[in-house]
Every structure is written in structure tokens, then in C-alpha cells.
Motif scaffolding. Structure first.
Motif, PDB file in Angstrom:
ATOM      1  N   GLY A  14      -3.568  -9.693   5.409  1.00 16.11           N
ATOM      2  CA  GLY A  14      -3.300  -9.189   6.756  1.00 16.11           C
ATOM      3  C   GLY A  14      -2.097  -8.293   6.857  1.00 16.11           C
ATOM      4  N   ALA A  15      -1.391  -8.057   5.748  1.00 15.12           N
ATOM      5  CA  ALA A  15      -0.204  -7.199   5.769  1.00 15.12           C
ATOM      6  C   ALA A  15      -0.447  -5.972   4.885  1.00 15.12           C
ATOM      7  CB  ALA A  15       1.027  -7.958   5.280  1.00 15.12           C
ATOM      8  N   LEU A  16       0.075  -4.838   5.308  1.00 17.60           N
ATOM      9  CA  LEU A  16       0.089  -3.650   4.450  1.00 17.60           C
ATOM     10  C   LEU A  16       1.157  -3.851   3.389  1.00 17.60           C
ATOM     11  CD1 LEU A  16      -0.102  -0.828   7.159  1.00 17.60           C
ATOM     12  CD2 LEU A  16      -1.976  -1.834   5.874  1.00 17.60           C
ATOM     13  N   LEU A  17       0.811  -3.661   2.122  1.00 15.97           N
ATOM     14  CA  LEU A  17       1.739  -3.904   1.016  1.00 15.97           C
ATOM     15  C   LEU A  17       2.364  -2.583   0.573  1.00 15.97           C
ATOM     16  CD1 LEU A  17       2.991  -5.850  -1.019  1.00 15.97           C
ATOM     17  CD2 LEU A  17       1.015  -5.465  -2.499  1.00 15.97           C
ATOM     18  N   LEU A  18       3.685  -2.459   0.762  1.00 14.01           N
ATOM     19  CA  LEU A  18       4.442  -1.306   0.264  1.00 14.01           C
ATOM     20  C   LEU A  18       4.958  -1.682  -1.124  1.00 14.01           C
ATOM     21  CD1 LEU A  18       6.462  -0.109   3.399  1.00 14.01           C
ATOM     22  CD2 LEU A  18       4.365   0.840   2.445  1.00 14.01           C
ATOM     23  N   PHE A  19       4.384  -1.060  -2.148  1.00 14.86           N
ATOM     24  CA  PHE A  19       4.571  -1.438  -3.554  1.00 14.86           C
ATOM     25  C   PHE A  19       5.537  -0.448  -4.192  1.00 14.86           C
ATOM     26  CE2 PHE A  19       2.988  -1.678  -8.009  1.00 14.86           C
ATOM     27  CZ  PHE A  19       3.005  -3.056  -8.186  1.00 14.86           C
ATOM     28  N   ARG A  20       6.714  -0.917  -4.637  1.00 13.79           N
ATOM     29  CA  ARG A  20       7.759  -0.027  -5.153  1.00 13.79           C
ATOM     30  C   ARG A  20       7.405   0.462  -6.549  1.00 13.79           C
ATOM     31  NH1 ARG A  20      13.270   0.706  -3.811  1.00 13.79           N
ATOM     32  NH2 ARG A  20      13.970   2.520  -5.016  1.00 13.79           N
ATOM     33  N   LEU A  21       7.327   1.791  -6.657  1.00  7.57           N
ATOM     34  CA  LEU A  21       7.134   2.455  -7.948  1.00  7.57           C
ATOM     35  C   LEU A  21       8.199   3.531  -8.080  1.00  7.57           C
ATOM     36  CD1 LEU A  21       3.265   2.980  -8.323  1.00  7.57           C
ATOM     37  CD2 LEU A  21       4.727   1.490  -9.677  1.00  7.57           C
ATOM     38  N   GLY A  22       9.273   3.225  -8.814  1.00  9.52           N
ATOM     39  CA  GLY A  22      10.341   4.201  -8.968  1.00  9.52           C
ATOM     40  C   GLY A  22      10.994   4.514  -7.638  1.00  9.52           C
ATOM     41  N   ASP A  23      10.967   5.790  -7.253  1.00  6.76           N
ATOM     42  CA  ASP A  23      11.605   6.221  -6.013  1.00  6.76           C
ATOM     43  C   ASP A  23      10.646   6.214  -4.829  1.00  6.76           C
ATOM     44  OD1 ASP A  23      14.029   6.600  -7.243  1.00  6.76           O
ATOM     45  OD2 ASP A  23      13.645   8.700  -7.733  1.00  6.76           O
ATOM     46  N   PHE A  24       9.460   5.651  -4.982  1.00  9.48           N
ATOM     47  CA  PHE A  24       8.461   5.664  -3.909  1.00  9.48           C
ATOM     48  C   PHE A  24       7.950   4.254  -3.625  1.00  9.48           C
ATOM     49  CE2 PHE A  24       8.532  10.077  -4.929  1.00  9.48           C
ATOM     50  CZ  PHE A  24       8.064  10.753  -3.807  1.00  9.48           C
ATOM     51  N   TYR A  25       7.493   4.072  -2.399  1.00 10.08           N
ATOM     52  CA  TYR A  25       6.660   2.913  -2.041  1.00 10.08           C
ATOM     53  C   TYR A  25       5.234   3.418  -1.966  1.00 10.08           C
ATOM     54  CZ  TYR A  25      10.825   0.272  -0.659  1.00 10.08           C
ATOM     55  OH  TYR A  25      12.029  -0.381  -0.654  1.00 10.08           O
ATOM     56  N   GLU A  26       4.343   2.798  -2.726  1.00  6.79           N
ATOM     57  CA  GLU A  26       2.952   3.247  -2.773  1.00  6.79           C
ATOM     58  C   GLU A  26       2.034   2.220  -2.100  1.00  6.79           C
ATOM     59  OE1 GLU A  26       2.279   6.123  -3.749  1.00  6.79           O
ATOM     60  OE2 GLU A  26       3.786   6.741  -5.218  1.00  6.79           O
ATOM     61  N   LEU A  27       0.942   2.724  -1.537  1.00  4.53           N
ATOM     62  CA  LEU A  27      -0.106   1.873  -0.983  1.00  4.53           C
ATOM     63  C   LEU A  27      -1.412   2.248  -1.653  1.00  4.53           C
ATOM     64  CD1 LEU A  27       1.748   2.994   1.731  1.00  4.53           C
ATOM     65  CD2 LEU A  27       0.625   0.948   2.629  1.00  4.53           C
ATOM     66  N   PHE A  28      -2.282   1.260  -1.872  1.00  7.58           N
ATOM     67  CA  PHE A  28      -3.534   1.494  -2.574  1.00  7.58           C
ATOM     68  C   PHE A  28      -4.706   0.960  -1.749  1.00  7.58           C
ATOM     69  CE2 PHE A  28      -0.252   1.080  -5.829  1.00  7.58           C
ATOM     70  CZ  PHE A  28      -0.463   2.226  -6.577  1.00  7.58           C
ATOM     71  N   GLY A  29      -5.877   1.479  -2.032  1.00  8.70           N
ATOM     72  CA  GLY A  29      -7.108   0.980  -1.437  1.00  8.70           C
ATOM     73  C   GLY A  29      -7.139   1.137   0.076  1.00  8.70           C
ATOM     74  N   GLU A  30      -7.596   0.082   0.771  1.00  6.56           N
ATOM     75  CA  GLU A  30      -7.708   0.132   2.222  1.00  6.56           C
ATOM     76  C   GLU A  30      -6.347   0.316   2.891  1.00  6.56           C
ATOM     77  OE1 GLU A  30      -9.720  -3.257   3.706  1.00  6.56           O
ATOM     78  OE2 GLU A  30     -11.600  -2.863   2.637  1.00  6.56           O
ATOM     79  N   ASP A  31      -5.309  -0.275   2.300  1.00 10.95           N
ATOM     80  CA  ASP A  31      -3.967  -0.084   2.851  1.00 10.95           C
ATOM     81  C   ASP A  31      -3.598   1.395   2.863  1.00 10.95           C
ATOM     82  OD1 ASP A  31      -3.892  -2.772   3.056  1.00 10.95           O
ATOM     83  OD2 ASP A  31      -2.137  -3.081   1.775  1.00 10.95           O
ATOM     84  N   ALA A  32      -3.931   2.093   1.791  1.00  4.93           N
ATOM     85  CA  ALA A  32      -3.614   3.518   1.711  1.00  4.93           C
ATOM     86  C   ALA A  32      -4.376   4.300   2.778  1.00  4.93           C
ATOM     87  CB  ALA A  32      -3.943   4.049   0.313  1.00  4.93           C
ATOM     88  N   GLU A  33      -5.632   3.961   2.998  1.00  6.20           N
ATOM     89  CA  GLU A  33      -6.425   4.665   4.007  1.00  6.20           C
ATOM     90  C   GLU A  33      -5.844   4.447   5.407  1.00  6.20           C
ATOM     91  OE1 GLU A  33     -10.282   3.094   3.341  1.00  6.20           O
ATOM     92  OE2 GLU A  33     -10.691   4.340   1.567  1.00  6.20           O
ATOM     93  N   VAL A  34      -5.416   3.212   5.694  1.00  7.21           N
ATOM     94  CA  VAL A  34      -4.807   2.919   7.006  1.00  7.21           C
ATOM     95  C   VAL A  34      -3.490   3.676   7.155  1.00  7.21           C
ATOM     96  CG1 VAL A  34      -3.742   1.121   8.403  1.00  7.21           C
ATOM     97  CG2 VAL A  34      -5.909   0.674   7.233  1.00  7.21           C
ATOM     98  N   ALA A  35      -2.628   3.586   6.151  1.00  9.94           N
ATOM     99  CA  ALA A  35      -1.316   4.220   6.246  1.00  9.94           C
ATOM    100  C   ALA A  35      -1.432   5.737   6.341  1.00  9.94           C
ATOM    101  CB  ALA A  35      -0.462   3.836   5.036  1.00  9.94           C
ATOM    102  N   ALA A  36      -2.347   6.316   5.589  1.00  9.62           N
ATOM    103  CA  ALA A  36      -2.522   7.767   5.651  1.00  9.62           C
ATOM    104  C   ALA A  36      -2.927   8.210   7.055  1.00  9.62           C
ATOM    105  CB  ALA A  36      -3.568   8.204   4.623  1.00  9.62           C
ATOM    106  N   ARG A  37      -3.791   7.415   7.686  1.00  9.72           N
ATOM    107  CA  ARG A  37      -4.238   7.760   9.041  1.00  9.72           C
ATOM    108  C   ARG A  37      -3.122   7.571  10.069  1.00  9.72           C
ATOM    109  NH1 ARG A  37      -7.952   4.446   9.094  1.00  9.72           N
ATOM    110  NH2 ARG A  37      -7.052   2.775  10.365  1.00  9.72           N
TER     111      ARG A  37
END
Length: 827
Positions: A14-37
Motif C-alpha cells: 500500500g506504500a510507494l517505495l522510494l528505492f535509493r540507488l546512488g544519487d537517486f530514489y527510483e520507483l519500479f513497476g506499478e509504483d513507477a507508473e503512479v509516480a510518473a503520472r
């Protein structure tokens, strides 16, 4: 890496996961689609297997707060995953953990917190007839509980401005103006909640908090503590007490009254100046601003407490004391949220420096109140503990202008800690040796262009140009080759470098240890610090009310138990500030023999303003404020009801008239003889015949059953007949002056009834084409003429006045009236 991501995602459904990769927080899958919108980000993809890609988007880590705020505004929960080990030292995959879960009701970041508003997280636990309610502000540690009737829950949530609501996952939530989060039912169980609360507050039972016999309220409170522990990953040490409050101890204001009286938000636009809070809020601290807002939304009913506030405002209104207090208040930071950040482990060195400076100002405030006369100001003086030992420790330990992060170093003063001083001395000695190295090596080698430098990758080095390579001593070890030069080190350089770097790293670690110790001292003093913060906020709010009273000519109201409302030369506190010309004041006299005022007069003349200004005078008097009037004698009220203006709820399937009738029904069911009722144009949302009948019946019902004080504005002039029929009903009208075809609105209210509405004149002022207004005048004359000849209008008036069933003169109307409308289609 994707297995690691999926495991963390499963742990936080139920939470969007902000996943730390270096200098960025990345989102994948459905989370990425929601965040992009939602965030308007570019949606890309990443290969995770042969021929398979997963949607992906990201944000730079330094912009986290900006994007996080936008997600929370849309009601999303966000889990923040950080790299919890140094990638340079990791063997294989970098270890990552979710360090906190941020939800709309658990915001603690200073950048996302509105400084003058509380951010409340609430939980409800339904019972058979009553509900338990718990409310907590994570940023300040304020924790409130109560139990109330099921019908009152939604209104209380809206009044408090709750940002997120927890409810048992097997029960439907109440209507709430915020995101609702289902939570496991067992979390609300009284036994579980009792254990959790006792553990949180370090007590054996809840008897000391006065809530041992409130199982529904403590059930909701226990669920809140468990939810906060899960999301914040901290001990919540700043949440140290539980307060029971009862809504009936304050003047009840339902959401309709808060909106229509424009207490905290204007009906149109976002200009804060067009609200009562905007006029009264001259506080110097964010704490004082939040407290004043709570006073506006929950005026007192206890006359002794009201008089205590009025005494304090009177003392602060004149003389130099207020100015001196406000000079010190300007130096006080937001103590409540500073203590909150210390308790949650997110405080910075600058927070502790601000705390020390604020405590110095608290000491000055206490000294200024030494000779205060009013009882409330003397109480505040006793609560203003400046914590001299804590302040002295913070001032002795911290530099005046520390860095933003406690892990950067450079925040502890020299001389505070012997171990830290030794580490600094060792590092400085090594750096002096390095500084002198360049001169020694030039002299030893004869290479005048030789230089000593440093970078983060290779550390310290000696740089020699290629032209002098043959003169390099044999003890030089090549470290790096450049286009035109070589870089070398010596064994002694490496020893000194290790000493310097180890000393600097140990310095930062030691400074962080010392900082955490200071932060823990603040947490230990948390209860007393929050008590001092409350006293500061109260003094600030009282000073603001006194300043407004002096600046705008407000006077002290007289509070009595009788059902009276006597206002001489009253003014609307907000409208008079927005007008360029002087405001026209008006009187009002209501008592046991004059309970219901029927106010008539044309549109645009000021009926609604007159109604609202008297309601605001009552509310301001109950919150302990002086009022905009020459004098005011106010009988205590239990509730203020309003039915003002037209609004629909299209999304909820409710028409304007249905909304109006529901609000009227609420008033008729709940108003008492101690209530103040404001009704504006009841019945205008339907046909004239129906509307007049409803308005007439509403006044009769209020007169016979509820017997509150009522201000009833209407265009139905027929209602003025009620003054002759019902003892206690009297007429007021807003005066106009006719100058030929022109009408001048005097905005003056006088005894008696109005016989005209001047609607056509108002249409002319609004710019309606002249052809329309001329035709309207012709039709009005014809209708008035037919009324004088015992036409339909006269029959309508007579039918209502004799309280007979509505007269249907023709067969056509009888046929229409007999139809079953509920079974007919719109066609």
C-alpha cells in the motif's frame, strides 16, 4: 537488486517505495507508473531479464522533500528506502532498509509542515452508540482522546482538520475529509492498547491520565501509537502524555458554521486576510499561531476561564508590557516542533542552537511577567521554566553557527571535550607537517616546480612535471600518471595521511556522539520544555488579541448566563478590514422576550453581513477576545448553528436545496435554548410557494420547541407577520433611500419590517441589460396589481397566515398535485 526491491515492497504493502540507488530514489513497476503520472516524471524502463523490462522512474535525492510533499497531498503513503552501508565498503549488494514510512498524517519534515497549523493523525474505534477518537500531532507530541456520539464524529474530524484517519479494517470509516487507512482490528483491542500506552508512557496503569474508563478512546489511542512506531522507526520519546478532552466543554461549531462564518478559510479564493484567523493572528511564533487557530475553532464555555483570558488581554492592551513581551517572542523558535524532532531523532545541530537561544528568551519572558496582575499571566510566569542548566550546556557545547548535518563535523566548540580536542590536535599537527613538506622537498630535490596536493580519490601526493622525472629521489613511489606530470608518495607521507584521515573520521564520529548526548538531554527535559512552550504560545496568543483590540478599537464584552445578546455599534471584524470606506456599525438587542429576529431588506444591503458579524461577536467573546463593538453583553451559548448561502454537492448526488434542508434539519434537531442560530434565506432553493411555507414552519418550530436565539434573514416579507402572532419574534430591516430611480443602500439596521426587495435595482447595479430590467419592472407592476385585486399572491399570503393547507384553486393544479412524483420519470 530486484529481489531486494521486491522483498522491501512486500513488507510495505500500500506504500510507494522510494528505492535509493546512488544519487537517486527510483520507483519500479506499478509504483513507477503512479509516480510518473502524479509527479509528471518521464517513465522509462530497465531490463530485469532477457527480453523483459520493468517500468522505472526516479527523482534526485536532494529534491526528495519537494516530490514527497506532492505525493502526500494526493493521499499516498511513501516508504523511503536508504542505503545503510557505504557502497565503497560493501561486499556485493549494498544493504538497504526502509528507514521511515511517510503518510499524510505523519509528516515531520520542516519544509512540508504548515507552521501555523497542526498536522493531525486520527484513529476511530466504533462502539454500539459511541465512538472512540484519538488524535495525535507527531510534529509536536500533542495527543488527545475523547468519546462522542457516532453522529458527531465526522464533524469533529473536519473541525480538527485531520490529515489521515485510521480505522479497523473490518469496519467502514466515518465520512472524513482526508485519506482513510484501514488497520488491523486487533491493534484497537483494549488489552493491546492498554499495554502499548502504558509502555509508551512508562506507567503501570492509565488512571493518572483520567482515561481508564474510556475503552473506546484508549483503543483508538493504542492503535495510533502502534502505527507511529511502525512508520517512524523511532521510540517517539516526545509523546509523553495523553490528554482527555470533551467537545461539550467548548462552543460546538459544525463544519457548516466554520465555513460560512469564514473562520479559517474564505468562501472564495485563498486570501487568509478574509478570515477571522487572518484578522486576529498577530502572533510572533508559530506555536502561538497554532494555538490561536485552536481557540477560534473551539471557543470556551466556562465563564471563569473566559474572564481569565479577558483579564490578561485587558492588562496587555495598554502599557509597555505587551511590546516588551513581543520583542522576546520574536526570538523564540518553534519549541514544540524542536522537541518533537529531538524525540523522533531528526533534530539538527541548528535546532539545538535555536533551542538554546529560545530558552534565553524564555528567561526574559519570565522576568517580564514578574509583576503581572492578572491570574492567567501569573500562571504563565510559573510555567516559563528557562532550563538554565540545559541552556548553559548547549551554549558551552555548540558553535554559534553549526552545519546543517550533525555528521559533517565542526559543530562542537573547542575545549568542550578533551578527547575531541586531542583528535583535532593530532589532525592539525599532521596537516602542518604536510604544509611544510612542499618546501622541504623542493630544497631536497632541487625541483622548484614540485608541489604537494590532495584529492579525495588518491589522498595526498607530490606532483613532479615530466621534465624533472630524472631528478625524483628513489624513495618516491609512483601513485598516478598524468599527461604532463607524475604523482608520487613517500612512506612517511602515507603514515601522516593515515593519521590525518583517521583523526578526522574519528573527530566526526566523536562530534556525532556528543551531539546525540545533547539531543538526549533535550528529550529528558521534554515534558517540562513542552509545558514552557505551551506557556509561550498562550502568552503570544494573548498579546496578539490585545494588539488587535488596541489597533482596531475592540472593547471588552460582558459575559452573562441569561439568554441575551446586546450589541451596540457592532462591526464585522473581517469586512471592516477589507473595506476602503468606513464600516457602518449596527445594534442588536435580544433577550428572553426578544429571541427571534426576522431581518428583511434588499439584496446587497448587508443582511448577511449583519447576521455574520453578530455571530462572530459571540464567538470572539467566548474565545476570550475583545469584540468589534462599542459595547457587548453576551449570554453564554453552547452551540452556534448557521445556514447561510447556497451550495450543492454534485459528487454526493445532493442538490442545493437538499443540502439546505439537511443543514436546517440538523439545526432543528440539535439546537437548544442556549444556542445561537443564524439562518439566511431559508427556502429560497425551491418554488416560492414551498419555500415560504418551509421558512414559516421553521420559525414556528424554533419558537415552540428549541427556543434558541435566532437571526433569520429573508426576502419573504410575509414572515414579518410572525412578529404579531408569536411573542418573542421581532422584525428588523436594512434601510435604503430612494432617489428617483436610484437606490442608495444605507447598510443601517432598524426596528420594523421592509416591504420591498429592490431586486431589480440590484440587477441594474450588476450590469443586467436595461431591456431586461425594464421588462422586469413591467411584470412586477402587473403582479403587484393582481395581488391588490385579491389575485394569486394575496391568496398565497392569506393561506399561509391562517396556517391552512395550501389552497389549490384550479382543476389543473389539483390534477398535478395528485400525481405520484416519486414513480414518474423525468420525461
Amino acid at each position: 537488486m530486484m529481489r531486494q526491491y521486491q522483498a522491501l515492497k512486500r513488507a510495505h504493502p500500500g506504500a510507494l517505495l522510494l528505492f535509493r540507488l546512488g544519487d537517486f530514489y527510483e520507483l519500479f513497476g506499478e509504483d513507477a507508473e503512479v509516480a510518473a503520472r502524479v509527479l509528471d516524471l518521464t517513465l522509462t524502463s530497465r531490463p530485469v531479464a532477457k527480453g523483459r523490462r520493468v517500468p522505472m522512474c526516479g527523482i534526485p535525492h536532494q529534491t526528495l522533500e519537494t516530490y514527497l510533499g506532492r505525493l502526500l497531498e494526493r493521499g499516498y503513503r511513501v516508504a523511503i528506502c536508504e542505503q545503510v552501508e557505504d557502497p565503497r565498503k560493501a561486499r556485493g549488494l549494498v544493504r538497504r532498509e526502509v528507514v521511515r514510512v511517510v503518510t499524510p498524517g505523519t509528516v515531520t519534515s520542516e519544509a512540508m509542515l504548515p507552521p501555523r497549523e497542526n498536522v493531525y493523525l486520527a484513529a476511530v474505534l466504533p462502539g454500539r452508540t459511541r465512538w472512540g477518537l484519538g488524535v495525535v500531532d507527531l510534529s509536536t507530541g500533542e495527543f488527545l482522546i475523547t468519546e462522542l456520539d457516532a453522529s458527531e464524529v465526522s464533524g469533529e474530524l473536519e473541525r480538527l482538520g485531520v490529515r489521515e484517519l485510521l480505522h479497523p479494517d473490518d469496519a467502514a470509516p466515518p465520512a472524513a475529509p482526508c485519506p482513510c487507512t484501514p488497520y488491523e482490528r486487533w491493534r484497537f483491542h483494549p488489552d493491546t492498547s492498554h499495554r502499548v500506552l502504558c509502555e509508551q508512557f512508562g506507567v503501570a496503569s492509565l488512571e493518572g491520565f483520567g482515561c481508564a474508563d474510556l475503552p473506546l478512546a484508549t483503543g483508538a489511542a493504542g492503535a495510533l501509537v502502534q502505527y507511529l512506531r511502525e512508520t517512524q522507526r523511532s521510540e517517539l520519546r516526545h509523546i509523553h502524555r495523553l490528554q482527555v478532552y470533551w467537545p461539550h466543554e467548548t462552543v460546538r461549531l459544525d463544519p457548516t458554521a466554520v465555513r460560512s462564518l469564514e473562520l479559517i478559510a474564505p468562501l472564495a479564493g485563498t486570501d487568509r486576510r478574509a478570515t477571522l484567523v487572518g484578522v486576529l493572528d498577530r502572533t510572533r511564533t508559530a506555536m502561538g499561531g497554532r494555538l490561536l487557530r485552536r481557540w477560534v475553532l473551539a471557543p470556551l464555555r466556562d465563564r471563569a476561564r473566559i474572564e481569565a483570558r479577558l483579564d490578561a488581554v485587558a492588562e496587555l492592551q495598554t502599557g509597555p508590557l505587551r511590546a516588551r513581551l513581543q520583542e522576546q517572542l520574536d526570538r523564540v523558535a518553534d519549541l514544540e516542533r524542536l522537541v518533537g524532532r529531538c524525540g523522533s531523532g531528526s533534530a539538527t545541530p541548528r535546532d539545538l542552537v535555536a533551542l538554546a537561544r529560545s530558552l534565553a528568551a524564555v528567561a526574559e519572558l519570565r522576568a517580564l511577567l514578574a509583576d503581572a496582575r492578572s491570574h492567567l499571566l501569573r500562571e504563565l510566569r510559573d510555567d516559563l521554566d528557562p532550563h538554565d542548566e540545559l541552556r548553559a550546556e548547549l551554549e558551552r557545547a555548540l558553535v554559534p553557527d553549526p552545519p546543517a548535518s550533525a555528521r559533517e563535523g565542526g559543530l562542537i566548540r573547542a575545549g568542550y571535550d578533551p578527547e575531541l580536542d586531542q583528535l583535532r590536535s593530532a589532525a592539525q599537527e599532521g596537516k602542518r607537517w604536510i604544509r611544510d613538506l612542499e618546501a622541504r622537498e623542493r630544497e631536497r630535490t632541487g625541483i622548484k616546480s614540485l608541489r604537494v596536493g590532495f584529492n579525495k580519490v588518491f589522498g595526498y601526493y607530490i606532483e613532479v612535471t615530466r621534465a624533472h622525472r630524472d631528478r625524483v629521489p628513489p624513495d618516491y613511489e609512483r601513485r598516478q600518471t598524468l599527461v604532463g606530470a607524475e604523482r608520487y608518495v613517500t612512506p612517511e607521507m602515507k603514515e601522516r595521511e593515515a593519521l590525518i584521515l583517521n583523526s578526522e573520521e574519528r573527530q566526526r564520529e566523536r562530534e556525532y556522539e556528543l551531539f546525540c548526548g545533547l539531543r538526549d538531554q533535550v528529550v529528558c527535559c521534554g515534558p517540562a520544555l513542552l509545558q514552557a512552550a505551551s506557556a509561550v504560545a498562550t502568552a503570544d496568543a494573548l498579546c496578539a488579541l490585545a494588539e488587535v483590540a488596541e489597533a482596531y478599537g475592540y472593547t471588552r464584552p460582558e459575559l452573562v448566563d441569561e439568554p441575551v445578546l446586546e450589541v451596540r455599534e457592532g462591526r464585522h471584524p473581517v469586512v471592516e478590514r477589507l473595506l476602503e470606506e468606513p464600516f457602518v456599525p449596527n445594534d442588536l438587542r435580544m433577550d428572553a422576550r426578544r429571541r427571534i429576529a426576522v431581518v428583511t431588506g434588499p439584496n446587497f444591503a448587508g443582511k448577511s453581513t449583519y447576521l455574520r458579524q453578530n455571530a462572530l461577536v459571540v464567538l470572539m467573546a467566548h474565545m476570550g477576545s475583545f469584540v468589534p463593538a462599542r459595547s457587548a453583553r453576551v449570554g453564554l451559548v453552547d452551540r452556534v448553528f448557521t445556514r447561510v448561502g447556497a451550495a450543492d454537492d454534485l459528487a454526493g448526488g445532493r442538490s442545493t436545496f437538499l443540502v439546505e434542508m439537511q443543514e436546517v434539519a440538523n439545526i432543528l434537531h440539535n439546537a437548544t435554548e442556549h444556542s445561537l442560530v443564524i439562518l439566511d434565506e431559508v427556502g429560497r432553493g425551491t418554488a416560492t410557494y414551498d419555500g415560504l411555507s418551509i421558512a414559516w414552519a421553521v420559525v414556528e418550530y424554533l419558537w415552540e420547541h428549541n427556543r434558541p436565539r435566532v437571526l433569520f434573514a429573508t426576502h419573504y416579507h410575509e414572515l414579518t407577520e410572525l412578529a404579531d402572532r408569536l411573542p418573542g419574534v421581532f422584525n428588523l430591516n436594512v434601510l435604503v433611500r430612494e432617489e428617483g430611480e436610484r437606490v442608495v443602500f444605507l447598510h443601517r439596521v432598524a426596528e420594523g419590517a421592509s416591504d420591498r426587495s429592490y431586486g431589480i435595482h440590484v440587477a441594474q447595479l450588476a450590469g443586467v441589460p436595461r431591456q431586461v430590467t425594464q421588462r422586469a419592472s413591467e411584470l412586477l407592476a402587473r403582479l403587484q396589481g393582481s395581488g391588490r385585486a385579491e389575485g394569486a399572491l394575496a391568496r398565497r399570503v392569506r393561506a399561509v397566515q391562517t396556517a391552512l393547507p395550501l389552497f389549490v384553486p384550479s382543476e389543473v393544479e389539483e390534477e398535478i398535485a395528485s400525481l405520484d412524483l416519486a414513480s414518474m420519470t423525468p420525461l
